[in-house]
Every structure is written in C-alpha cells, then in structure tokens.
Scaffold this active site. Sequence first.
Site, short mmCIF file in Angstrom:
data_model
loop_
_atom_site.label_atom_id
_atom_site.label_comp_id
_atom_site.label_asym_id
_atom_site.label_seq_id
_atom_site.Cartn_x
_atom_site.Cartn_y
_atom_site.Cartn_z
N GLU A 436 0.78 -1.25 0.00
CA GLU A 436 0.00 0.00 0.00
C GLU A 436 0.81 1.29 0.00
O GLU A 436 0.25 2.37 0.22
CB GLU A 436 -1.02 0.00 1.16
CG GLU A 436 -2.04 -1.11 1.02
CD GLU A 436 -3.16 -1.11 2.07
OE1 GLU A 436 -3.08 -0.35 3.04
OE2 GLU A 436 -4.11 -1.90 1.90
N GLU A 533 -6.97 -7.71 -1.66
CA GLU A 533 -7.34 -7.48 -0.25
C GLU A 533 -8.75 -6.95 -0.19
O GLU A 533 -9.08 -5.99 -0.89
CB GLU A 533 -6.44 -6.40 0.40
CG GLU A 533 -5.26 -6.91 1.18
CD GLU A 533 -4.65 -5.80 2.08
OE1 GLU A 533 -5.40 -5.04 2.72
OE2 GLU A 533 -3.42 -5.73 2.14
#
Length: 858
Positions: A436, A533
């Site tokens: 991320e 995710e």
Amino acid sequence: SLRGSWRLRSGNGSVSLRAEVPGCVHTALLCRGLIQDPYYRFNDVMYRWISLDNWTYSRVFKTPFDVRKWQNVNLVFEGVDTVAQILLNNVTLGRTDNMFNRYSFDITSVIQEVNFVEVRFLSAVSYAAEQSRCHKAHSIPPACPPPVQKGECHVNFIRKEQCSFSWDWGPSFPTQGIWKDVRIEAYNHYHLIYFSSTPFFVKSAQQWCLEVESIFDVVSSKPVAGLVTVNIPKLQTQQTFSMKLQPGEGSIVLLVNINKVRSSAVEAWWPNGHGKQTGYNITTTFTMEAGCQIEKFSKVYFRTVELVQEPIPGSPGLSFYFRINGRPIFIKGSNWIPADSFQDRVTYDTLRLLVKSAADANMNALRVWGGGVYEQDEFYDICDEIGIMIWQDFMFACALYPTDQNYLESVRAEVSHQVRRLKSHPSIILWSGNNENEAALASNWFSIPYADMGVYIKDYVTLYVKNIREIVLTEDKSRPFVASSPTNGLESVKEGWLSRDPYDTHYGDTHFYDYNSDCWNWTVYPKTRFASEYGFQSWPSFSTIEKVSSPEDWSYTSNFSLHRQHHEGGNIQMLQEIGRHFKLPQSPDPVKQFKDTIYLTQVMQAQCIKTETEFYRFSQSEIINGEGHTMGALYWQLNDIWQAPSWASLEYGGKWKLLHYFAQNFFAPLLPVAYENKGMLHIYSVSDLHEDHKLTLRVVVHAWRSLEPVCTLAKEGVTVKAQSAVPIYKESISDLLERCRNCTRKSCVVTFCLVGEDGLQSPTNHYFLSSLKDAVGLEKTQLSASISQQDDLYIFVLQTTAIAPFVSLDVGNIKGRFSDNGFLMTEKKKMVVFYPWESTSVEELESSLILTSLLDVV
C-alpha cells in the site's frame, strides 16, 4: 549449534534468568513464571516495560574442535531481533540492526577453548525513536499508529516486523531476542553459504533446464578447482561440470539440461486443485582438489509462472492474471499475517495446521503480507507440498521509509539474503515490493504538502525500484516482480512507478474496504482485474476469548472488548452491518447477549465475504462497461495473531470461524452463484475444472415455514465451461415467486446446486430474497445432534423441526474442524463429520457441543 540454554538479564541486572535460544525476552519471562500470559486481558499495555528495557543474552561454550586446524571460524546468526552489539570474549565483533538479515562474524582470531558470547540488545522502541530524531532531512510519516492501537512510534525507522509495534488487528509487542538459529562454522579452503535450483522451460528446445546456483566463501589465498556433479535419478539426468572458485565470496551458476527423452515426462508442480505437486530429489556433489567434498540433497519442482498484463478486447487497460505452466489460474485465497507476536512459539505444527486449513477451504494461494516477517523455511516447504501459491511481499507496509545510505545498505543485504534463501520454492509466484505504499503517496494519506511531494516520490523510486527491484532482477529471473500492492502494474511503471490511481479497476490489483454500505449488495464492489485485499471483521468464538479474559469482560461494550478492538469504530461497524439484515441481540442475560453478538458477527462476516468473493468469481469471464476479467480473490485475512476481533477466518489457535467454512464453498472448484439485477435473478456456473461438463441445475424454493419445498426446477443439459464463469439461468423474481404458489420475497428462500451423472456435484448455494430480520414464517427450531465415532472421525447427525438458517456447531476448546458449518438447514436430517486435531471422545464432544441457529438469538 549454540541453540539451547543462555542467560538473560535486564539492563540494570535486576532480572536474571535462564532463556532458550531461539527465543525472545517475553517468552523467556513467561516460561520462568515471571510474567503472566502476555495475551491475557490488558497485559499488552501492562508489559510495555519489557520492550523499553535493554536486555542481554549471554552464554559460555566450549569449542568442540581444535581451533588451530581451521583457516576460518565464523559465528553465524540466522536471525537477530533486532538492534544488538555482539561480543565474544569481551571483543566486539559487530552490530546488528535488521531482523531479516543473516549475520556472520569472523571469530578466527578471537575464539578460545572456552568462550563467553554476549548479545547486548537495545530497546527497538528507543532505537526507532532515536533514528527518527537523527533523520534531519525531512520527516518520514507516519510518526505513530492511531491511539486505538495502543502501539509504539517510528516503526518505519527500524528493519523489524512492522506490526510488532501494533496494527489494527494486533498488539504491540516489540520483541528482543535471538529468533533463529545461531552457530559456529569452521572451514578450510571454501564453504557453501547459499544453494538454490530454479527450473526454466526452454520453449525453442521444448526442454526443461535447471539453473543450479551455489554461493561460496573461499578463504584460501589461491583459486580452488574441482568438479560438480548434479544428479536427478528419476529423470535419468546426470551432469558433471568443472569449476574454479576465486578467493572471496563468489557464485557458481550451472545450467543442467534435463534428459531430452525424460523432459517430456517431467511432471510439473501444480497449484492445489489443478494437479499434483510432484518434486524430484536432486543430489549435488562438489569434489574439490583441496580434498574436501560437499554433498547437497535438495528437491526440485518444475513449474513456470507468468504474470500476464496485455490488452483485453472491449476494455481499456490491461489484464492482470497468472499463468502457471501455461494455464491461466484463478487465484483463490487469503492474506497471511504472522501467526504469533512471539515467533519462537510458531512451530511446524502451527504452520501446517494453518496452511492445511487454507487448502482444505479450496484455496490455492496466500499473500505473505508486507508488515510481518519473511516466513520460516518450513512455511514455504509446506506450501510447496500442498500446492499453495505465495504472493510474497517485501517487509514494508502502510508507511514511507528513509533512504539514507546505511538504511539502504541494510535493506539491500536483507533482500539479497531473502531472495537467495527462498527462490527455490515453486510456491512463490511473485515478489512484491511493499504493501500500500504506492497508494499512500497517490492518495496522500499523510497530508504531505504538494510542494514536498517530489522528495517522497524520489525516495519511493530509490527504495523499491533502484534498490529492491534491481536486486530481485539480478538474483531471480524466474518469477515476476511488482513494486507495490495495490498497483496498476505496467501502467504504474509507465507513469514513473507511481500511478495517479493505484485502485484503477482497469489495471493491476486492488484493495477494497467499505464498512458503510450494504455488503449484501454486489454493486458496491469494484469489478477489478484482481482483488488482493478485501474484508470485514468479526469476533472470535467465546471459547477463544474466554482463555484471555475474566467474567467481567464478557460483554460487547466492556473495557476489555474496547481494548481488544484496534480498528477505530470497529465494534460499532459490526453492529451496524448486522443491523441491516438481522435483529440485534436483546437478551437480558449479558453473557448470552455477548455470545449471541459474537455469533452474529461471524454470520455477518461470512455472508459479506461470500457475496463479495462470489462477485469476483462470476466476473472472471465477462467485461461489462470495460470492467471485469477478475482473476484473483484474496480476502483479508487468513489467520490471527492473538485473540481479538479481526478480519481473520481462522482464530488464534487455528479454530475455523464461520467465514472459513463458507470459504470452503465459495472457493469450491464447481459452484453456482446467484445475484439479482433490476428484478432479475441470474445464476452463473463458476468452474475451475479443466474440462467442460453437461450438468443439471437444481433450483429449489422453500417457504421459511416449511421443510417441504414449495417448488423445484431442474434445468438439464447445462453446459458448464472449463475454467470460466457463464450465465446458466435467468428469470424475473416476480415470475419465480408466482410460479411457486405465491411465495413472497419475505416468505421464501432460493437454494440451488449443480449435479452430474458421474457423482460430480457442487455445494448447495442459497440466495436470500429479503433481509432475514424481515423474513416471514421462520420458526424457532428444536435442533438436536447424535454423535458417533467412526475410525478417527466423529459423525454428527443433526435433526431440525423447522428450516434453520446459519446452523453453527461449536465444540468449544476441542481442537478440530467440521466438514460443514454455518449452513442453511432445509432438510430434517443432515450429517456433519468432525475431524479432530487431537484425541477426543463422543462423551467429550457431547458435553462440549453448542448448537446455535439464527432464531436462538433473542
């Protein structure tokens, strides 16, 4: 080996005890009875003092050989956690500052017959704070975790398990210790440090070849010559090479061609559900003129992997999917976090149980997430053996990182060590630079002023592209690399490694979380190329919570319940999700209300992730408005690090939540999936099978008030396409209800399955036509179970007097799993098998069993 008993003392010497190595300070204190279970109640905060102190490990050992006979003697640490000064006989050998690195110290001139070794640790918390203070150039956010996590600051300044300073599903336990093997190595002439074998398929020759790499430390002053023989008996392949080692550290790369006749007979390694995981024994023998011989036994698996990013007809952007051995594979699985805050408690059995549970739920992949650790060798061995593909992150997550020279050097050593250690594993199909961090910059999570952004982008490219990527490409040409997750893949590369929107559904992979929308509504989910995710929280079962709490904690709003929830507003979000579709528990008995709430959070989590995953699976073969061709679904997250509410489907200790039982079905190789659009009910067949099948779709409509079906439809000769998702049924819901003796949305439920003549059958799936809080005709049922033993298994025969949604069987602390759980029971009788993980008995199971269905919640 220097494993075993060491001394451990605190900074001022007030605490001194015996400690096991490998190990850490917390487990040593626990083992000696000096602290309680660190996971008990509020101990994560009570025991902060442990990680704020500086501890020293020491021991005396005798040298088991005559030192004078060896040219080189090293003290080798496979893993030091984290910041320490290493001394032997009061001589400082060096320092460590990276948990993920291997450290080797030359002790040839320091070692004696009896030796005193010391590892003086510095608190990771104070070190990280100090590093941050010294970093004058520009701030490196985030400084600290959100207060709800009760964590420590500046974790991005230390090369240590990032989540050990706290995370939104885990406690703060910044450990200190010798967490892996430590040993003395003595050798003359040369010594083998790393050994790997990587298969390649040479298309032009239609032949497998094997790259065997050996990295040596050569201590003789002149070159050492000799022969290497590589032998793979099963493939009738044997080759001998002459080699010459130059002084210093050097590598030798051999290309072994697999016997042409046998090459076509090589059995490839396949992911779980797609074939066998055949491995071949290989013996590599080094015979050197210096007279010493090394024999290396290993296993080699043949498989190829490609990450396919190419234009898709009728859609802007690029595909993003994996081809294994030339076959596109839909990636089904979850995300892996460290299995414990204290790595020395993670045994082979722990790992095996968790990975096996993934495979048993029809998963074929796990993503080793970048905020934890590079897993133990055993973890990857188990994945190789069971057929679980690994998306391997490097250990950087949700933060920006410094790029000063010392830091980069440490990272470079870490990356080359880990790639060399792991690259022989067929299970690893991708290296990914971080978790991320591209998104953090693109969406400006840390509110960096626009004028300063350039500095941070430069840091980002320096770390992940110019350092990590460079090393990966040099060390391992056998598998793809992406710089981040989520990423736009090649599009991110084109935009200078930092895309404008890393969450773009037309490229790469996406992460998606939304706790405010209705999770039963598939239209809120991104029709992405690859979902790496996504998730929803639930509470672990009462038996798991009970071990670390006391009776005053057993309410959803207790201090304990708030303390355990590390995600801001998480407990309320779960209640809001439940409230959309179910009645909230109102029992006057607070403990019953707590247990009912736990059950509903698990039902809700399972139903939400089922909806989202089924959406990803039925989107694999279609493009709608330019979006689709989804080829991966990895929900967040597989396992838990402690007993707390989290996104996991396996509780700490391995117990399956309802979500994990649902995963067994929503990841089934053959599955019918239903969704509703503009009043129409659509059913798709989703298949991971390698052949087309002609099957029958059975649709059954039940009124909630009766175990007898209202109507049944059998659609025969349905073509279920191999490795695709295709529409097989479509009808307006009003027509369906009318056909079925005036059912209404609130009074009826639809179930459906695919069956074939050869015994091929999908799980039975269901579609709710309304929220269950609005369901009409649901009656409280009398559920009962009779239990019998059959060999090593236990058979539970359930009986119900009425339709029972979300039937849950719980046997408390008895370790094991059921064949099915959390199901919609529409027949009087159902048989469920219990697979025990330890010995138990019918009596034990009977006295532990708690049966719950939706209407037991009051």
